[in-house]
Write a protein that holds these residues in place. Structure first.
Motif, short mmCIF file in Angstrom:
data_model
loop_
_atom_site.label_atom_id
_atom_site.label_comp_id
_atom_site.label_asym_id
_atom_site.label_seq_id
_atom_site.Cartn_x
_atom_site.Cartn_y
_atom_site.Cartn_z
N UNK A 78 9.69 -10.00 7.14
CA UNK A 78 8.62 -9.72 6.21
C UNK A 78 8.46 -8.00 5.93
N UNK A 79 8.75 -7.32 6.98
CA UNK A 79 8.58 -5.98 7.03
C UNK A 79 9.85 -5.36 6.12
N UNK A 80 11.11 -6.08 6.20
CA UNK A 80 12.12 -5.70 5.58
C UNK A 80 11.76 -5.75 3.80
N UNK A 81 11.28 -6.90 3.77
CA UNK A 81 10.85 -6.99 2.28
C UNK A 81 9.75 -6.06 1.73
N UNK A 226 -6.68 -7.43 5.67
CA UNK A 226 -5.52 -7.59 4.77
C UNK A 226 -4.44 -7.86 5.84
N UNK A 227 -4.33 -7.06 7.00
CA UNK A 227 -3.16 -7.61 7.94
C UNK A 227 -3.09 -9.05 8.15
N UNK A 228 -4.47 -9.77 8.36
CA UNK A 228 -4.34 -11.16 8.82
C UNK A 228 -3.83 -12.03 7.70
N UNK A 229 -4.45 -11.65 6.35
CA UNK A 229 -4.26 -12.32 5.24
C UNK A 229 -2.51 -12.02 4.96
N UNK A 230 -2.13 -11.25 5.17
CA UNK A 230 -0.59 -10.84 5.04
C UNK A 230 0.35 -11.73 6.03
N UNK A 271 1.08 -0.25 8.38
CA UNK A 271 1.07 0.30 9.37
C UNK A 271 0.81 -0.50 10.69
N UNK A 272 -0.28 -1.40 10.38
CA UNK A 272 -0.62 -2.34 11.63
C UNK A 272 0.45 -3.27 11.78
N UNK A 273 1.36 -3.74 10.79
CA UNK A 273 2.19 -4.87 10.96
C UNK A 273 3.48 -4.27 11.76
N UNK A 274 3.73 -3.00 11.59
CA UNK A 274 5.01 -2.27 12.07
C UNK A 274 4.54 -2.04 13.51
N UNK A 275 3.40 -1.68 13.66
CA UNK A 275 2.88 -1.50 15.08
C UNK A 275 2.98 -2.81 16.01
N UNK A 276 2.50 -3.90 15.43
CA UNK A 276 2.62 -5.12 16.07
C UNK A 276 4.02 -5.60 16.18
N UNK A 277 4.54 -5.32 15.22
CA UNK A 277 6.22 -5.96 15.19
C UNK A 277 6.99 -5.37 16.34
#
Length: 304
Positions: A78-81, A226-230, A271-277
């Protein structure tokens, strides 16, 4: 220890060791993912066998860790996309198609040839070739992102080829089953139809519905809305890829990332997704690959 404490213990070791291994390999100019893979190899049944230590009584612990890793690869793709623009990917369609087709036909052909050389029937040898044709791009994507070359011509070609690879392998496998008596021409047509249906629906939703939903969600007073929605959309795309398209879930999450990359809300998500990942899920995914390898099963005498 209770099963929960055993899980916490194993995850603690995995996270600490993965970051240590990643740091050490980055110090010698190599991607951190290499260190994480090597750590997994050391922690796996090849040496330490972390999930089967004497005080680990939960026999399903390895499966739980593997499932965390599966979530990690979904988030990674998902991050790659999310890092790419759809227009960039479409500009490299010819390269991606050529690479994807060769990336399938070459291992399939060599696997078929090797199978015949070892005395297997044509049907069995063809099946061996098809299993070799099914590849995963997740580690490559992680390496490209670490090296910051994901949006280069090579990176775009590689990720585009992965989509072609996924589609072509499934079509070849369906054709193989039909010709070997396990299916029919109708089955091949249905497989193709399911793929087209998934790609069409995911594109339509991503191009016309997702931007409007994203704008509305971003204006709502919801904590990390937005992070949760994504993440919800990511998982829906992954499920749809498997259940509707008959494709790999990572293909679906990659497409979801591409769709979100077109929206202004991308900057709220990344930013949030990258940190979580990269703090939790992706290291577990990388280490789990090594945990799945048992070098004791290798019969080196068979090579001579």
């Amino acid at each position: 220890m209770t099963p929960f404490l055993q899980l916490i213990f194993v995850l603690t070791i995995i996270l600490f060791a993965s970051k240590l291994g990643g740091y050490l390999t980055s110090r010698i100019g190599q991607p951190a993912v290499l260190g994480e893979l090597l750590v997994g190899l050391l922690l796996g049944p090849s040496l330490i066998d972390l999930t089967h230590l004497v005080f680990i009584t939960d026999r399903h612990l390895g499966e739980v860790v593997a499932e965390f890793g599966e979530i990690g690869v979904l988030v990674l793709m998902f991050l790659a996309g999310l890092e790419l623009h759809f227009s960039e990917l479409t500009r490299n369609t010819r390269v991606a198609a050529f690479s994807g087709i060769l990336g399938v036909l070459t291992p399939v052909g060599l696997g078929l040839l090797a199978g015949r050389m070892f005395g297997y029937s044509f049907t069995n040898a063809a099946f061996i070739g098809l299993t070799l044709g099914a590849t995963s791009v997740s580690i490559s994507a992680q390496t490209l992102m670490e090296l910051k070359v994901l949006r280069s011509r090579v990176g775009l070609g590689l990720l585009g080829a992965a989509v072609f690879d996924d589609i072509l392998v499934i079509l070849l496998l369906s054709t193989f089953l039909a010709l070997s008596g396990g299916g029919s021409a109708l089955d091949i047509f249905l497989v193709l139809l399911k793929m087209i249906a998934f790609l069409s629906l995911s594109a339509a939703f991503g191009l016309w519905v997702l931007p409007k939903l994203s704008r509305r969600i971003s204006k709502m007073p919801i904590s990390q809305g937005m992070l949760t929605f994504s993440l919800i959309i990511m998982m829906i795309y992954g499920l749809a890829a498997e259940l509707i398209g008959g494709m790999a879930a990572i293909t679906g999450t990659f497409l979801a990332g591409l769709m979100f990359a077109r929206t202004p809300e991308k900057n709220q998500i990344e930013p949030g997704l990258r940190s979580l990942a990269y703090s939790f899920f992706v290291p577990i995914f990388s280490v789990n690959i090594g945990l799945s390898v048992d070098t004791h099963l290798l019969n080196l005498n068979a090579l001579w």
